[in-house]
Scaffold this motif. Structure first.
Motif, PDB file in Angstrom:
ATOM      1  N   ALA A 120       0.815  -1.218   0.000  1.00  0.00           N
ATOM      2  CA  ALA A 120       0.000   0.000   0.000  1.00  0.00           C
ATOM      3  C   ALA A 120       0.844   1.260   0.000  1.00  0.00           C
ATOM      4  O   ALA A 120       0.373   2.322  -0.424  1.00  0.00           O
ATOM      5  N   GLY A 121       2.083   1.151   0.468  1.00  0.00           N
ATOM      6  CA  GLY A 121       2.959   2.316   0.507  1.00  0.00           C
ATOM      7  C   GLY A 121       3.877   2.392  -0.692  1.00  0.00           C
ATOM      8  O   GLY A 121       3.606   3.061  -1.677  1.00  0.00           O
ATOM      9  N   LYS A 122       4.942   1.637  -0.649  1.00  0.00           N
ATOM     10  CA  LYS A 122       5.996   1.742  -1.660  1.00  0.00           C
ATOM     11  C   LYS A 122       5.535   1.397  -3.078  1.00  0.00           C
ATOM     12  O   LYS A 122       5.597   2.227  -3.992  1.00  0.00           O
ATOM     13  N   ILE A 123       5.070   0.163  -3.292  1.00  0.00           N
ATOM     14  CA  ILE A 123       4.760  -0.281  -4.654  1.00  0.00           C
ATOM     15  C   ILE A 123       3.591   0.498  -5.239  1.00  0.00           C
ATOM     16  O   ILE A 123       3.641   0.968  -6.383  1.00  0.00           O
ATOM     17  N   ASN A 124       2.510   0.622  -4.483  1.00  0.00           N
ATOM     18  CA  ASN A 124       1.322   1.290  -4.990  1.00  0.00           C
ATOM     19  C   ASN A 124       1.636   2.708  -5.459  1.00  0.00           C
ATOM     20  O   ASN A 124       1.226   3.120  -6.555  1.00  0.00           O
ATOM     21  N   LYS A 125       2.376   3.438  -4.655  1.00  0.00           N
ATOM     22  CA  LYS A 125       2.648   4.828  -5.005  1.00  0.00           C
ATOM     23  C   LYS A 125       3.641   4.938  -6.162  1.00  0.00           C
ATOM     24  O   LYS A 125       3.578   5.882  -6.964  1.00  0.00           O
ATOM     25  N   GLU A 126       4.552   3.968  -6.277  1.00  0.00           N
ATOM     26  CA  GLU A 126       5.463   3.976  -7.418  1.00  0.00           C
ATOM     27  C   GLU A 126       4.693   3.756  -8.725  1.00  0.00           C
ATOM     28  O   GLU A 126       4.981   4.405  -9.734  1.00  0.00           O
ATOM     29  N   ILE A 127       3.729   2.826  -8.712  1.00  0.00           N
ATOM     30  CA  ILE A 127       2.927   2.570  -9.915  1.00  0.00           C
ATOM     31  C   ILE A 127       2.114   3.807 -10.288  1.00  0.00           C
ATOM     32  O   ILE A 127       2.060   4.225 -11.456  1.00  0.00           O
TER      33      ILE A 127
END
Length: 289
Positions: A101-108
């Motif tokens: 929910a933090g790192k990957i989601n916001k990178e996408i």
């Protein structure tokens, strides 16, 4: 697969598909090499942006198992699997939420928006999107892993109606507000079913459904059950195809399993007559072959 045609031929072939899918909803399960290779990540962001620009309504559900495992290793937390399912204790769940929910989601989201898209990141807690209960894996304890009980589509519908592209991290929430780790393939199928999506597309690290080393371009449910029964479809492909047919039974028109390692595989599957992966259809629907 190599496509050696003129730009004019490609555009002419794509036109009827573009017209057909305008204002239709697609759910894409994003995972595998397409999420880790920098060149493929850039292509994916551009491809989904293109789809939204021509009028397709998209929801992306992403995984992140490799990055979760990497972070657990960095933190010195043991990774344990039970029959292929990640055992999720409270400490592991904290990492799952942080990474998904933090790192990957916001990178996408950032990459899509950088490509001209209009993405918004969500997890299953937002808008009460994914409700779940503790998953019972044949009596074996897998910890805080959730089985989806309901998808609340309100937030997704609101975003899609206003031309946003929701990007969903697959975590869920229980009746007592407890949090759960949710399988991304299953979450994508359940969301597609709830939205009555036109298409559900799984980006994977295989060409599609392979039987005896040969790619099957199209399968219906009767064929698939027979191939599972005789062991010719096995391993991790079984839950993927089972999730696909559950979505089809709920009203999704077609499901595709395609190779995310192929450049622009999403566009090739959707906008060319032959496609590149495996198309799954209800037994009552004429398939591609």
């Amino acid at each position: 697969m190599v496509f050696s045609r003129s730009k004019e031929e490609v555009l002419v072939e794509a036109l009827p598909w573009i017209q057909r899918y305008e204002n239709k909803t697609f759910v894409i399960k994003y995972g595998g090499a397409a999420m880790t290779d920098e060149k493929l990540k850039s292509m994916f962001a551009k491809d989904v942006t293109l789809l939204t620009k021509i009028g397709v309504k998209l929801v992306i559900v992403h995984g992140g198992g490799k990055e979760i495992t990497d972070m657990l290793n960095r933190l010195g937390i043991e990774t344990r699997f039970v029959n292929g399912q990640r055992y999720t204790d409270e400490q592991t769940l904290e990492v799952v939420q942080m990474v998904l929910a933090g790192k990957i989601n916001k990178e996408i989201v950032a990459r899509i928006n950088e490509s001209g898209g209009n993405a918004v990141g969500l997890c299953g807690v937002d808008g009460d999107l994914i409700r779940a209960k503790r998953f019972d894996q044949n009596g074996q304890d897998v910890g805080l892993v959730g089985e989806i009980t309901r998808i609340h589509t309100g937030a997704l519908t609101l975003l899609l109606t206003n031309s946003f592209l929701p990007v969903v991290a697959p975590t869920g929430v229980g009746d007592s507000r407890e949090l759960y780790n949710i399988n991304a393939d299953v979450a994508a199928g359940e969301i597609a079913a709830a939205l009555k999506a036109e298409k559900l597309v799984y980006l994977s690290d295989v060409e599609g459904v392979l039987v005896d080393g040969k790619l099957l371009p199209s399968l219906d449910e009767r064929q698939t059950k027979a191939l599972i029964a005789c062991g010719r479809i096995n391993g991790g492909m079984i839950p993927k195809v089972n999730s696909a047919f559950k979505a089809l039974d709920a009203g999704v028109n077609k499901v595709h399993i395609i190779d995310g390692r192929v450049a622009h595989s999403l566009l090739l599957e959707i906008f060319t007559d032959e496609g590149i992966g495996t198309e799954l259809v209800p037994s009552s629907v004429e398939s591609r072959i």
